[in-house]
Motif scaffolding. Structure first.
Motif, mmCIF file in Angstrom:
data_model
loop_
_atom_site.group_PDB
_atom_site.id
_atom_site.type_symbol
_atom_site.label_atom_id
_atom_site.label_comp_id
_atom_site.label_asym_id
_atom_site.label_seq_id
_atom_site.Cartn_x
_atom_site.Cartn_y
_atom_site.Cartn_z
ATOM 1 N N ASN A 132 0.336 -8.419 7.652
ATOM 2 C CA ASN A 132 1.183 -7.257 7.877
ATOM 3 C C ASN A 132 2.192 -7.059 6.766
ATOM 4 O OD1 ASN A 132 0.074 -6.385 10.348
ATOM 5 N ND2 ASN A 132 1.142 -8.016 11.439
ATOM 6 N N ILE A 133 2.655 -8.154 6.180
ATOM 7 C CA ILE A 133 3.613 -8.092 5.079
ATOM 8 C C ILE A 133 2.962 -8.767 3.875
ATOM 9 C CG2 ILE A 133 5.931 -8.702 4.297
ATOM 10 C CD1 ILE A 133 6.538 -9.175 7.352
ATOM 11 N N TYR A 134 2.841 -8.028 2.810
ATOM 12 C CA TYR A 134 2.187 -8.540 1.604
ATOM 13 C C TYR A 134 3.168 -8.450 0.449
ATOM 14 C CZ TYR A 134 -1.107 -8.675 -2.336
ATOM 15 O OH TYR A 134 -1.752 -8.965 -3.508
ATOM 16 N N VAL A 135 3.411 -9.581 -0.207
ATOM 17 C CA VAL A 135 4.364 -9.629 -1.315
ATOM 18 C C VAL A 135 3.609 -9.911 -2.608
ATOM 19 C CG1 VAL A 135 6.425 -10.730 -2.245
ATOM 20 C CG2 VAL A 135 6.175 -10.465 0.232
ATOM 21 N N LYS A 136 3.818 -9.049 -3.605
ATOM 22 C CA LYS A 136 3.151 -9.215 -4.910
ATOM 23 C C LYS A 136 4.207 -9.394 -5.989
ATOM 24 C CE LYS A 136 1.349 -5.607 -7.054
ATOM 25 N NZ LYS A 136 0.413 -4.491 -7.395
ATOM 26 N N THR A 137 4.040 -10.431 -6.792
ATOM 27 C CA THR A 137 4.925 -10.654 -7.930
ATOM 28 C C THR A 137 4.223 -10.166 -9.189
ATOM 29 O OG1 THR A 137 5.971 -12.577 -6.902
ATOM 30 C CG2 THR A 137 6.170 -12.377 -9.284
ATOM 31 N N VAL A 138 4.900 -9.328 -9.953
ATOM 32 C CA VAL A 138 4.349 -8.753 -11.179
ATOM 33 C C VAL A 138 5.057 -9.382 -12.371
ATOM 34 C CG1 VAL A 138 4.043 -6.638 -12.526
ATOM 35 C CG2 VAL A 138 3.869 -6.563 -10.014
ATOM 36 N N ASP A 139 4.278 -9.874 -13.319
ATOM 37 C CA ASP A 139 4.808 -10.406 -14.577
ATOM 38 C C ASP A 139 3.738 -10.178 -15.626
ATOM 39 O OD1 ASP A 139 5.909 -11.732 -16.709
ATOM 40 O OD2 ASP A 139 6.234 -13.633 -15.671
ATOM 41 N N LYS A 140 3.890 -9.110 -16.397
ATOM 42 C CA LYS A 140 2.850 -8.700 -17.342
ATOM 43 C C LYS A 140 3.506 -8.024 -18.541
ATOM 44 C CE LYS A 140 0.357 -5.348 -15.391
ATOM 45 N NZ LYS A 140 -0.324 -4.542 -14.368
ATOM 46 N N PRO A 141 2.769 -7.813 -19.616
ATOM 47 C CA PRO A 141 3.361 -7.179 -20.802
ATOM 48 C C PRO A 141 3.810 -5.751 -20.572
ATOM 49 C CG PRO A 141 1.338 -8.345 -21.366
ATOM 50 C CD PRO A 141 1.408 -8.314 -19.876
ATOM 51 N N VAL A 142 3.107 -5.027 -19.713
ATOM 52 C CA VAL A 142 3.422 -3.603 -19.542
ATOM 53 C C VAL A 142 2.944 -3.139 -18.166
ATOM 54 C CG1 VAL A 142 1.248 -2.837 -20.576
ATOM 55 C CG2 VAL A 142 3.235 -1.335 -20.654
ATOM 56 N N LEU A 143 3.679 -2.203 -17.565
ATOM 57 C CA LEU A 143 3.245 -1.585 -16.318
ATOM 58 C C LEU A 143 2.251 -0.473 -16.660
ATOM 59 C CD1 LEU A 143 6.701 -1.250 -14.499
ATOM 60 C CD2 LEU A 143 4.951 -3.010 -14.146
ATOM 61 N N ASN A 144 1.047 -0.570 -16.117
ATOM 62 C CA ASN A 144 -0.005 0.355 -16.550
ATOM 63 C C ASN A 144 -0.857 0.894 -15.404
ATOM 64 O OD1 ASN A 144 -1.313 -1.991 -15.943
ATOM 65 N ND2 ASN A 144 -2.140 -2.361 -17.993
ATOM 66 N N SER A 145 -0.353 0.875 -14.185
ATOM 67 C CA SER A 145 -1.121 1.454 -13.080
ATOM 68 C C SER A 145 -1.201 2.969 -13.251
ATOM 69 C CB SER A 145 -0.463 1.134 -11.736
ATOM 70 O OG SER A 145 -0.510 -0.246 -11.482
ATOM 71 N N PRO A 146 -2.309 3.572 -12.830
ATOM 72 C CA PRO A 146 -2.413 5.033 -12.923
ATOM 73 C C PRO A 146 -1.560 5.702 -11.849
ATOM 74 C CG PRO A 146 -4.311 4.154 -11.778
ATOM 75 C CD PRO A 146 -3.519 2.965 -12.261
ATOM 76 N N LEU A 147 -1.381 7.013 -11.958
ATOM 77 C CA LEU A 147 -0.765 7.778 -10.885
ATOM 78 C C LEU A 147 -1.598 7.554 -9.630
ATOM 79 C CD1 LEU A 147 1.247 10.026 -9.945
ATOM 80 C CD2 LEU A 147 -0.550 11.653 -10.553
ATOM 81 N N HIS A 148 -0.965 7.099 -8.542
ATOM 82 C CA HIS A 148 -1.741 6.734 -7.366
ATOM 83 C C HIS A 148 -0.914 6.849 -6.089
ATOM 84 C CE1 HIS A 148 0.459 3.041 -8.327
ATOM 85 N NE2 HIS A 148 0.258 2.658 -7.079
ATOM 86 N N PHE A 149 -1.591 6.672 -4.972
ATOM 87 C CA PHE A 149 -0.957 6.603 -3.667
ATOM 88 C C PHE A 149 -1.774 5.646 -2.809
ATOM 89 C CE2 PHE A 149 -4.161 9.879 -3.413
ATOM 90 C CZ PHE A 149 -4.755 9.676 -2.173
ATOM 91 N N HIS A 150 -1.215 5.206 -1.705
ATOM 92 C CA HIS A 150 -1.938 4.340 -0.775
ATOM 93 C C HIS A 150 -1.320 4.508 0.604
ATOM 94 C CE1 HIS A 150 1.546 1.811 -1.404
ATOM 95 N NE2 HIS A 150 1.273 1.770 -2.702
ATOM 96 N N ASP A 151 -1.913 3.864 1.605
ATOM 97 C CA ASP A 151 -1.481 4.100 2.988
ATOM 98 C C ASP A 151 -0.465 3.085 3.491
ATOM 99 O OD1 ASP A 151 -3.143 1.936 3.142
ATOM 100 O OD2 ASP A 151 -4.641 2.882 4.442
ATOM 101 N N LEU A 152 0.209 2.366 2.590
ATOM 102 C CA LEU A 152 1.229 1.394 2.979
ATOM 103 C C LEU A 152 2.611 1.840 2.509
ATOM 104 C CD1 LEU A 152 -0.575 -1.937 1.985
ATOM 105 C CD2 LEU A 152 -0.451 -0.897 4.255
ATOM 106 N N CYS A 153 3.643 1.349 3.177
ATOM 107 C CA CYS A 153 5.001 1.486 2.660
ATOM 108 C C CYS A 153 5.171 0.483 1.528
ATOM 109 C CB CYS A 153 6.020 1.199 3.765
ATOM 110 S SG CYS A 153 5.832 2.211 5.245
ATOM 111 N N GLU A 154 5.946 0.830 0.510
ATOM 112 C CA GLU A 154 6.053 -0.019 -0.679
ATOM 113 C C GLU A 154 7.507 -0.106 -1.145
ATOM 114 O OE1 GLU A 154 4.557 0.039 -5.367
ATOM 115 O OE2 GLU A 154 3.408 1.109 -3.826
ATOM 116 N N LEU A 155 8.038 -1.321 -1.156
ATOM 117 C CA LEU A 155 9.390 -1.586 -1.637
ATOM 118 C C LEU A 155 9.275 -2.275 -2.996
ATOM 119 C CD1 LEU A 155 12.493 -1.657 -1.041
ATOM 120 C CD2 LEU A 155 12.096 -3.930 -0.029
ATOM 121 N N VAL A 156 9.860 -1.675 -4.036
ATOM 122 C CA VAL A 156 9.706 -2.179 -5.401
ATOM 123 C C VAL A 156 11.063 -2.572 -5.975
ATOM 124 C CG1 VAL A 156 8.874 -1.686 -7.740
ATOM 125 C CG2 VAL A 156 7.734 -0.648 -5.757
ATOM 126 N N TRP A 157 11.185 -3.834 -6.372
ATOM 127 C CA TRP A 157 12.366 -4.297 -7.102
ATOM 128 C C TRP A 157 11.961 -4.549 -8.554
ATOM 129 C CZ3 TRP A 157 13.769 -9.995 -7.793
ATOM 130 C CH2 TRP A 157 14.903 -10.113 -8.625
#
Length: 287
Positions: free
Chosen positions: A15-40
């Motif tokens: 129910n709660i999924y936590v993803k840690t991002v550590d990469k050279p550059v943010l490169n996701s395309p313009l997108h949407f999904h069916d979850l709520c998303e909290l970004v720090w």
């Protein structure tokens, strides 16, 4: 907008999924999904588009987006240089609407959660003490599992539903369109503009990127972004100006040209139009 649907992979249907991002550059395309998303954003900066909102982002930003709200985070050009040692670091907390609505069946709590979900349809940027409290708990939640993770999330949810320290991201008239037909064109345009806004941009050249005549392009862009192309480009440029203006070592003339304007008259005109004040007044807020 015509974004791309991205299914967020949540291992074992948590129910709660936590993803840690550590990469050279943010490169996701313009997108949407069916979850709520909290970004720090722990460490990074660049341009952020959420719905019809165009803004700069920086380290420390904390944004919450509701389901199916189109968004893209794109680092400034310096991140794309091979010699840089910059990193894009973030923590993202995903959670489904169904999980929230299963937390309680008493009427006051259900009403509170429904109101919260209605608010986050527009996207929220948390500020002040609320932002600090949530960041502290995000730092804890990323290293926990099981009941401890759930307990921390419930504490975060209590903070988010009980605060007024936020600003809405999208306009109150924005409605997401989930048709994917034109996603590639919109994404191509967004990335080009975010990487080239500081240069002189001609309508015919941008239209050519997506194989349209200038008139057809203007209709296409306004239909899918809910605003004229010139307005979008100026919002992108003025957002960058707002990031530079607190630095008193940079002259306003220098900032004008760094943002793609060819003269101070136009810069001042569009700054007042978008920010409701002139650049000098905005700068003085940071004394």
């Amino acid at each position: 907008m015509k974004p791309q649907f991205i299914g967020v992979s949540t291992p074992q249907q948590k129910n709660i999924y936590v993803k840690t991002v550590d990469k050279p550059v943010l490169n996701s395309p313009l997108h949407f999904h069916d979850l709520c998303e909290l970004v720090w954003i722990e460490e990074s900066y660049g341009k952020r588009i959420v719905g019809d909102s165009v803004a700069d982002f920086k380290s420390g930003d904390l944004v919450l987006m509701g389901p199916n709200l189109p968004h893209i985070w794109h680092n400034d050009p310096v991140f794309h240089q091979s010699a840089t040692d910059l990193r894009a670091k973030a923590v993202v907390v995903y959670f489904p609407v169904s999980f929230l609505m299963s937390l309680s069946d008493d009427d006051p709590t259900t009403l509170l959660l429904q109101n919260f979900l209605h608010q986050i349809k527009r996207g929220l940027k948390f500020q002040g003490n609320t932002r600090e409290l949530l960041i502290d708990q995000i730092q804890q939640i990323r290293s926990t599992t099981g009941l401890k993770r759930t307990a921390i999330f419930l504490s975060m949810l209590n903070i988010m539903t009980d605060t007024c320290e936020y600003e809405f991201l999208t306009s109150n008239t924005f409605e997401a369109s989930l048709n994917e037909i034109d996603n590639k064109r919109i994404h191509t345009l967004y990335v080009f503009l975010m990487e080239n806004f500081s240069s002189e941009i001609f309508l015919k050249d941008v239209a050519q990127l997506v194989n349209l005549s200038p008139n057809a392009f203007c209709r296409f862009f306004k239909k899918h972004t809910r605003k004229p192309f010139s307005r979008f480009l100026n919002e992108l440029r003025i957002a960058h100006a707002c990031k530079l203006l607190p630095d008193k070592n940079l002259s306003i003339a220098y900032i004008c040209y760094q943002c793609g304007y060819q003269n101070l008259t136009n810069f001042n005109k569009f700054f007042r139009l978008i920010m409701d004040c002139n650049p000098s007044t905005y700068r003085n807020r940071f004394k």
